[in-house]
Scaffold this motif. Structure first.
Motif, PDB file in Angstrom:
ATOM      1  N   ALA A 151      -0.995   3.533   4.314  1.00 50.25           N
ATOM      2  CA  ALA A 151      -1.290   4.641   3.398  1.00 50.25           C
ATOM      3  C   ALA A 151      -1.246   5.979   4.145  1.00 50.25           C
ATOM      4  O   ALA A 151      -0.813   6.996   3.604  1.00 50.25           O
TER       5      ALA A 151
ATOM      6  N   ARG B 250      -3.577  -1.887  -3.780  1.00 45.29           N
ATOM      7  CA  ARG B 250      -2.536  -1.829  -2.746  1.00 45.29           C
ATOM      8  C   ARG B 250      -2.965  -2.691  -1.559  1.00 45.29           C
ATOM      9  O   ARG B 250      -3.897  -2.353  -0.843  1.00 45.29           O
TER      10      ARG B 250
ATOM     11  N   PRO C  39       0.793  -1.223   0.000  1.00 42.63           N
ATOM     12  CA  PRO C  39       0.000   0.000   0.000  1.00 42.63           C
ATOM     13  C   PRO C  39       0.820   1.265   0.000  1.00 42.63           C
ATOM     14  O   PRO C  39       0.348   2.304  -0.396  1.00 42.63           O
TER      15      PRO C  39
ATOM     16  N   ASN D 218       5.201   1.708  -8.326  1.00 45.89           N
ATOM     17  CA  ASN D 218       4.382   2.905  -8.115  1.00 45.89           C
ATOM     18  C   ASN D 218       4.687   3.945  -9.204  1.00 45.89           C
ATOM     19  O   ASN D 218       3.778   4.532  -9.805  1.00 45.89           O
TER      20      ASN D 218
ATOM     21  N   VAL E 197      -3.934   0.926 -12.834  1.00 47.50           N
ATOM     22  CA  VAL E 197      -4.607   0.929 -11.531  1.00 47.50           C
ATOM     23  C   VAL E 197      -3.765   0.146 -10.527  1.00 47.50           C
ATOM     24  O   VAL E 197      -3.315  -0.958 -10.829  1.00 47.50           O
ATOM     25  N   MET E 198      -3.553   0.710  -9.343  1.00 49.23           N
ATOM     26  CA  MET E 198      -2.855  -0.052  -8.299  1.00 49.23           C
ATOM     27  C   MET E 198      -3.848  -0.610  -7.288  1.00 49.23           C
ATOM     28  O   MET E 198      -4.704   0.135  -6.794  1.00 49.23           O
TER      29      MET E 198
ATOM     30  N   ARG F  42       1.952   4.864 -12.262  1.00 43.80           N
ATOM     31  CA  ARG F  42       1.404   6.233 -12.373  1.00 43.80           C
ATOM     32  C   ARG F  42       1.815   6.890 -13.681  1.00 43.80           C
ATOM     33  O   ARG F  42       1.042   7.624 -14.294  1.00 43.80           O
TER      34      ARG F  42
ATOM     35  N   LYS G 123     -11.030   3.609 -10.237  1.00 39.39           N
ATOM     36  CA  LYS G 123     -10.147   4.468  -9.447  1.00 39.39           C
ATOM     37  C   LYS G 123      -8.713   4.083  -9.831  1.00 39.39           C
ATOM     38  O   LYS G 123      -8.479   3.018 -10.391  1.00 39.39           O
ATOM     39  N   ARG G 124      -7.754   4.921  -9.526  1.00 38.42           N
ATOM     40  CA  ARG G 124      -6.356   4.583  -9.829  1.00 38.42           C
ATOM     41  C   ARG G 124      -5.689   3.887  -8.643  1.00 38.42           C
ATOM     42  O   ARG G 124      -4.618   3.306  -8.774  1.00 38.42           O
ATOM     43  N   ARG G 125      -6.314   3.952  -7.479  1.00 36.33           N
ATOM     44  CA  ARG G 125      -5.786   3.284  -6.288  1.00 36.33           C
ATOM     45  C   ARG G 125      -6.936   2.620  -5.543  1.00 36.33           C
ATOM     46  O   ARG G 125      -7.911   3.305  -5.203  1.00 36.33           O
ATOM     47  N   TYR G 126      -6.794   1.327  -5.303  1.00 37.22           N
ATOM     48  CA  TYR G 126      -7.723   0.619  -4.421  1.00 37.22           C
ATOM     49  C   TYR G 126      -6.891   0.116  -3.252  1.00 37.22           C
ATOM     50  O   TYR G 126      -5.702  -0.158  -3.389  1.00 37.22           O
ATOM     51  N   SER G 127      -7.534  -0.024  -2.113  1.00 36.30           N
ATOM     52  CA  SER G 127      -6.821  -0.427  -0.922  1.00 36.30           C
ATOM     53  C   SER G 127      -7.546  -1.619  -0.307  1.00 36.30           C
ATOM     54  O   SER G 127      -8.771  -1.605  -0.204  1.00 36.30           O
TER      55      SER G 127
END
Ligand SMILES: NC(=O)c1ccc[n+]([C@@H]2O[C@H](COP(=O)([O-])OP(=O)(O)OC[C@H]3O[C@@H](n4cnc5c(N)ncnc54)[C@H](OP(=O)(O)O)[C@@H]3O)[C@@H](O)[C@H]2O)c1
Length: 289
Positions: free
Chosen positions: A271, A189, A149, A168, A186-187, A172, A258-262
């Motif tokens: 994070a 994390r 993350p 990362n 898309v990451m 991006r 989204k470009r980031r999921y957690s």
């Protein structure tokens, strides 16, 4: 227009599907109706996936990211199978494969580190390059990166986290470069996820402690022991890999991902640390270890 896309047999290629997150994600996406090309390195793992009898799950072997010569054959297999199923293009490439080991940087195996960098950086970029023509054929293709993350310095796991820092950057940058073709990067994390990798890397650490030069290993022995003890509580709280699979699925069916999921244990805390100014994050980590 709906906010989500129907899987409808669309193709997805995933790396590292012999176990853990990759395997759980491959099975979940196949059950949800994607045609899943599940990359593995060994025939025995391909056979195990085939034996599940899931018609949407197509093992692809060998897919070893340190052997770039595999890649054209993988793309040919994907193309042929998609054509046979009357489909064109890939909805997603999911970059999941990874290994890495636990060691202080002073004692890290350079051969192991080199293999990790080759697989997670060079091999992953090679796969992106090979798959982009297929990703462009689908409106809203995407590259999904399974990663840790946070880009924070964490002792004893630099071989993994150094790659995450670089992933990362690549993820991006790629998202900006591919904007003209509406291909998202898309990451996903992940915090602590319950997979075989945790036990395996602890076993490898115990072995390394026997193999490292005695006087150098002794310098770290107590710190590594304390770290191992602290990881016992963390390991007990790890999140099942099926939760990651659900999040990856959300990232695939969202019309605008989204470009980031957690997802996963402590992902939020990591994070939060990442969002701090670097000197403050470094000071907190120096106090913690
Ligand atoms: N578990 C966690 O808590 C966690 C947290 C954050 C991020 N992640 C990331 O999630 C990913 C999956 O990890 P996992 O926990 O599911 O571990 P895992 O169960 O050990 O799975 C790792 C997969 O990667 C494959 N692999 C390793 N090196 C490869 C290479 N050079 N080429 C192709 N495949 C390769 C392995 O294949 P073989 O079986 O052939 O070795 C295996 O299928 C990794 O990138 C990891 O860094 C995990």
């Amino acid at each position: 227009m709906s906010d989500t896309i129907q899987p409808n047999g669309e193709g997805v290629l995933i790396t590292g599907c012999s176990s853990g997150i990759g395997r759980a994600t491959a099975i979940h996406l196949a059950q949800r109706g994607f045609t899943v090309f599940a990359g593995v390195r060994k025939q025995v793992d391909a056979a195990a996936l085939r034996n599940l009898g899931e018609p949407n799950l197509v093992p692809v072997c060998p897919l070893d990211l340190v052997d770039l010569e595999n890649i054209p054959a993988v793309v040919d297999t994907v193309n042929e199978e998609l054509a046979r199923r009357g489909r064109v293009g890939l909805r997603a490439l999911i970059q999941n494969a990874g290994g890495g080991s636990i060691a202080p940087i002073e004692l890290m195996s350079l051969a192991g580190f080199s293999a990790e960098v080759e697989a997670r950086l060079v091999g992953s970029v090679a796969l992106v390059q090979a798959c982009l023509p297929l990703l462009r054929k689908v409106d809203g293709g995407r590259v999904v990166w399974i990663t840790t993350p946070a880009i924070i310095p964490t002792p004893y796991v630099a071989s993994i986290h150094a790659c995450d820092f670089a992933v990362n950057c690549i993820a991006r940058t790629l998202d900006i470069e591919l904007k003209p073709w509406n291909v998202a990067s898309v990451m996903v994390r992940c915090g602590g996820i319950r997979t075989p990798s945790a036990d395996r890397s602890m076993d490898e650490l115990a072995k390394s402690l026997q193999e490292w030069p005695r006087e150098r290993a002794a310098l770290y022995e107590q710190a590594l022991q304390e770290w191992r003890d602290s990881m016992a509580g963390f390991d007990a709280r790890r999140t099942p890999p099926e939760k990651v699979a659900e999040v990856v699925c959300r990232a695939l069916v969202a019309r605008s991902p989204k470009r980031r999921y957690s997802v996963g244990y402590m992902a939020g805390a990591a994070a939060f640390l990442e969002a701090l100014p670097q000197p403050l994050a470094d000071a907190i980590l120096r106090m913690r270890f």
